[in-house]
Write an enzyme that holds these catalytic residues in place. Structure first.
Site, PDB file in Angstrom:
ATOM      1  N   HIS A 102       0.831  -1.205   0.000  1.00  8.99           N
ATOM      2  CA  HIS A 102       0.000   0.000   0.000  1.00  8.99           C
ATOM      3  C   HIS A 102       0.868   1.258   0.000  1.00  8.99           C
ATOM      4  O   HIS A 102       0.706   2.143  -0.853  1.00  8.99           O
ATOM      5  CB  HIS A 102      -0.917  -0.011   1.229  1.00  8.99           C
ATOM      6  CG  HIS A 102      -1.712   1.239   1.415  1.00  8.99           C
ATOM      7  ND1 HIS A 102      -3.051   1.319   1.088  1.00  8.99           N
ATOM      8  CD2 HIS A 102      -1.379   2.469   1.898  1.00  8.99           C
ATOM      9  CE1 HIS A 102      -3.490   2.538   1.352  1.00  8.99           C
ATOM     10  NE2 HIS A 102      -2.493   3.255   1.853  1.00  8.99           N
ATOM     11  N   GLU A 103       1.784   1.340   0.943  1.00  9.59           N
ATOM     12  CA  GLU A 103       2.609   2.538   1.040  1.00  9.59           C
ATOM     13  C   GLU A 103       3.537   2.682  -0.162  1.00  9.59           C
ATOM     14  O   GLU A 103       3.834   3.801  -0.593  1.00  9.59           O
ATOM     15  CB  GLU A 103       3.413   2.526   2.350  1.00  9.59           C
ATOM     16  CG  GLU A 103       2.551   2.574   3.607  1.00  9.59           C
ATOM     17  CD  GLU A 103       1.626   3.773   3.667  1.00  9.59           C
ATOM     18  OE1 GLU A 103       1.949   4.811   3.041  1.00  9.59           O
ATOM     19  OE2 GLU A 103       0.579   3.695   4.334  1.00  9.59           O
ATOM     20  N   HIS A 160       3.256   6.461  -7.021  1.00 12.50           N
ATOM     21  CA  HIS A 160       2.469   7.604  -7.497  1.00 12.50           C
ATOM     22  C   HIS A 160       3.372   8.840  -7.595  1.00 12.50           C
ATOM     23  O   HIS A 160       3.368   9.564  -8.600  1.00 12.50           O
ATOM     24  CB  HIS A 160       1.310   7.845  -6.520  1.00 12.50           C
ATOM     25  CG  HIS A 160       0.255   8.772  -7.037  1.00 12.50           C
ATOM     26  ND1 HIS A 160      -0.803   9.191  -6.266  1.00 12.50           N
ATOM     27  CD2 HIS A 160       0.079   9.389  -8.240  1.00 12.50           C
ATOM     28  CE1 HIS A 160      -1.578   9.993  -6.956  1.00 12.50           C
ATOM     29  NE2 HIS A 160      -1.064  10.138  -8.161  1.00 12.50           N
ATOM     30  N   HIS A 162       1.826   4.574  -2.854  1.00 15.19           N
ATOM     31  CA  HIS A 162       1.981   6.024  -2.735  1.00 15.19           C
ATOM     32  C   HIS A 162       3.317   6.463  -3.331  1.00 15.19           C
ATOM     33  O   HIS A 162       3.397   7.483  -4.045  1.00 15.19           O
ATOM     34  CB  HIS A 162       1.946   6.439  -1.263  1.00 15.19           C
ATOM     35  CG  HIS A 162       0.579   6.503  -0.658  1.00 15.19           C
ATOM     36  ND1 HIS A 162      -0.444   7.247  -1.201  1.00 15.19           N
ATOM     37  CD2 HIS A 162       0.082   5.934   0.475  1.00 15.19           C
ATOM     38  CE1 HIS A 162      -1.522   7.128  -0.430  1.00 15.19           C
ATOM     39  NE2 HIS A 162      -1.225   6.341   0.584  1.00 15.19           N
TER      40      HIS A 162
END
Length: 688
Positions: A474-475, A481, A478
């Site tokens: 998940h991190e 992104h 980021h």
């Protein structure tokens, strides 16, 4: 490539004030920073930024895009460099000495923002450019809209007394946010459960024992085992500890953080934060803080966010009741003589998992090595985006545990800070040390991922849980992104998007952990190096909707309380009573507690960032599941065509395209809620 920093200000030997040096436009000089440098550097950078703003505002030339909007984009570079490193210390190196600086500087930083947003001639120039954008490109028009909207939302159109009051509120909130965070950090650090003997360790698997032993030794308790007051320590203990009395002790310590009636109690701070936010919202022309916060999001209104949450809540509660019934049946068969309580939930859920799915997560953990999973993240990023990662050993870091990789062909740098330590916030997050932009030549991004795994000094590979592995991916989503950004203007680049969209890429990237391609290559046994057996992978897949009642209820309870707190307006709030009343009205199951109880809810009380916005994870999850189904429909999670669309339409565009339109460009339609409901194992469909 040179870092395009403004070097006009005298540096006076302060390492924070100089341009970053080193490869690819420079890197943060972590090795030369002292806490004593922060206050003078911030104060100097603030003065420089205000001088830059004044020069733009008083430009005698007629306002146009280049001399106003683009000039604003070029301003504040010294301040951005200093505040980036200041943020690293605030979240990962927060000593008592630093906290004193933080308490002093937070109001001054809030004042800087208000002085910029309340600058009358500056806003007049922005408004003039915004009124006539016919000769500008779509991205330039988006940037003008961004500035005009942000200034208006910050109070640029208010009269002088209202502006002064907004500024006073913002300065006071900055102090309260710092106090909240420091109290929470102190409450976490101030409690450690030391286990003394084998009886205390009943049920704990060996990797967990080893980590607890290392944590105790590091704290001067050699020969004992330490359970820290953090989620990464609490969660596995509650899952496996056979001693119910110790489970309750750990549970109560964790969920009472910030709520102990001591010097670190956060309730009065929260009451004041809520009152000030309500006052500010009224001054800015909104009924409540929730309306102000959500107005520029994808949801647009609190009612839309509440509607989505309440579509899911009944199904989640119904599933939770089923889960508790299964647990109670096992407890009764074992003649435990108990009624399932909150500190029993994880422990008996694990027993149900073993019974219902023949899946023991202790069988999975030996295959989940932190470093191998990191390699798996790199591999998946290579398949999707063509990135490669090369570790570099000669760049300065804030702590010896932090490691750095260059993302090639030079895309940027990725810093990894995996271990818990004193002065570091709990949880997991991504930070941007430097955002990407192409304003005056390409400036590459520098991002970091931060987690709180308990370091094992034994020399064996660090093993993590499946849930922690999901969080890792998940991190990293980021980070990807931020690394994928390809935008001209800094304010529109990277992860500078609305809150209920920024969680979409991160949640989407969780899906690649469970792909056979990743598991077969990187989920390998730490002793035998054999890949995880396909039969065990099948069990994990079959159990993918297991315990979703608990997970959804604990999350949604926090999101609903967050929204209700910020819809309450200016009414004085007793924090604990309000929490109880809202949860009772929702029919909150007694065996579940909010994922983040109000006195410890750092997402919404350490800054404004997620306030009235914790719903964003659910909103983004709708996008996530709908988007991943695009890969499945195309033939698989590594389909090149869908991956290219994901990169070009979502990951690379930052906020240069309206998020709703960006999603339509990628998917060809608006998202549907059905994928989320299927993924959580809930029946039905709904409108989004």
């Amino acid at each position: 490539m040179r870092n395009h920093s403004d070097d006009r200000m005298p540096r006076a030997g302060n390492p924070l004030l100089g341009p970053w040096v080193g490869p690819a436009g420079g890197v943060p000089p972590f090795d030369r920073v002292r806490v004593a440098d922060f206050k003078p550097a911030l104060e100097a950078a603030i003065l420089e930024n205000l001088a830059e703003i004044d020069q733009i505002a008083r430009n005698p030339a007629a306002p146009d895009f280049e001399n106003t909007i683009a000039a604003l984009e070029r301003s504040g570079r010294t301040f951005n460099r200093v505040s980036a490193i200041y943020g690293v210390w605030s979240t990962t190196m927060s000593t008592a000495e630093f906290q004193a600086v933080e308490r002093d500087m937070q109001p001054k930083l809030a004042a800087l923002s208000d002085k910029i947003h309340q600058n009358v001639p500056l806003f007049a120039r922005i408004a003039a450019v915004y009124r006539d954008m016919s000769n500008l490109s779509p991205v330039q028009q988006r940037l003008c809209w961004f500035y005009h909207t942000n200034f208006v939302r910050a109070g640029a159109k208010l009269d002088a007394p209202a502006k002064r009051r907004v500024a006073e509120i913002n300065e006071r909130l900055a102090t309260l946010f710092a106090n909240f965070s420091q109290n929470l950090l102190a409450d976490e650090a101030g409690y450690v459960l030391y286990l003394k003997n084998e009886n205390d360790l009943a049920g704990l698997p060996e990797p967990l024992r080893a980590a607890a032993r290392s944590a105790a030794t590091a704290r001067g308790h050699a020969g004992e085992w330490a359970i820290l007051n953090t989620r990464s320590s609490m969660d596995p203990f509650l899952t496996y500890a056979g001693r119910r009395d110790l489970r309750e002790k750990v549970w109560r310590a964790y969920y009472s953080r910030g709520d102990n009636g001591n010097a670190y109690d956060n309730k009065k701070i929260i009451t004041e934060i809520l009152a000030l936010r309500a006052q500010r919202a009224k001054l800015l022309g909104y009924p409540t803080h929730a309306h102000w916060r959500v107005a520029d999001s994808m949801a647009k209104t609190p009612e839309a966010a509440m509607s989505l949450m309440m579509q899911v809540w009944p199904a989640a509660v119904a599933r939770e009741h089923e889960e508790v019934a299964d647990m109670q049946a096992i407890a009764d068969r074992e003649h435990a003589g108990i009624q399932i309580a909150a500190w029993d939930y994880r422990y008996y859920a694990e027993k149900v998992r073993r019974k219902k799915y023949a899946l023991d997560m202790n069988e999975v953990k030996p295959y989940l090595q932190l470093e191998k999973l990191r390699e798996g993240m790199f591999w998946a990023a290579g398949q999707l985006y063509g990135f490669t990662f090369a570790q570099v050993f000669d760049l300065p870091t804030a702590n010896p545990d932090v490691r750095v990789w260059e993302v090639k062909a030079h895309v940027g740098f990725w810093y990894f800070d995996p271990y818990a330590r004193s002065g570091k916030n709990s949880g997991a997050w991504m930070s941007e040390y430097r955002g990407q932009h192409n304003l005056d030549g390409r400036i590459s991004p520098i991002v970091s991922n931060n987690t709180n795994f308990v370091k094992d000094e034994s020399g064996d590979p660090l093993l993590i849980s499946w849930d922690d592995a999901v969080t890792l991916f998940h991190e990293f989503g980021h980070a990807l992104h931020g690394l994928s950004s390809d935008v001209a203007y800094p304010s529109l680049a990277g992860t500078n998007v609305v809150r209920d969209f920024v969680e979409f890429p991160s949640q989407l990237h969780e899906n690649w952990l469970s792909t056979p391609e990743v598991l077969s290559r990187f989920a390998v046994h730490y002793q035998t190096a054999q890949p995880i057996p396909p039969a065990l992978v099948a069990k994990i897949k079959n159990a993918s909707t297991f315990n979703q009642g608990f997970a959804t209820v604990e999350y949604l309870a926090s999101a609903l309380v967050d929204m209700k707190l910020h819809l309450a307006g200016e009414h004085a709030i007793d924090v604990d009573e309000f929490e109880r009343t809202i949860l009772d009205s929702l029919g909150m199951p007694p065996e579940v507690v909010m994922r983040h109880r109000t006195p410890q809810f750092a997402h919404i009380f350490s800054s404004d960032a997620y306030s009235a916005g914790y719903y964003s994870y659910l909103w983004a999850e709708v996008l996530d599941h709908d988007a991943f189904e695009a890969f499945i429909e195309a033939g698989g999670p590594y389909d090149e065509g869908v991956a290219k669309r994901l990169h070009d339409d979502i990951m690379a565009v930052g906020n240069s395209v309206d998020p709703a339109q960006a999603y339509r460009n990628f998917r060809g339609s608006d998202p549907k809620i059905d994928g989320l409901l299927r993924a959580r194992g809930f029946a039905g469909s709904g409108q989004f």
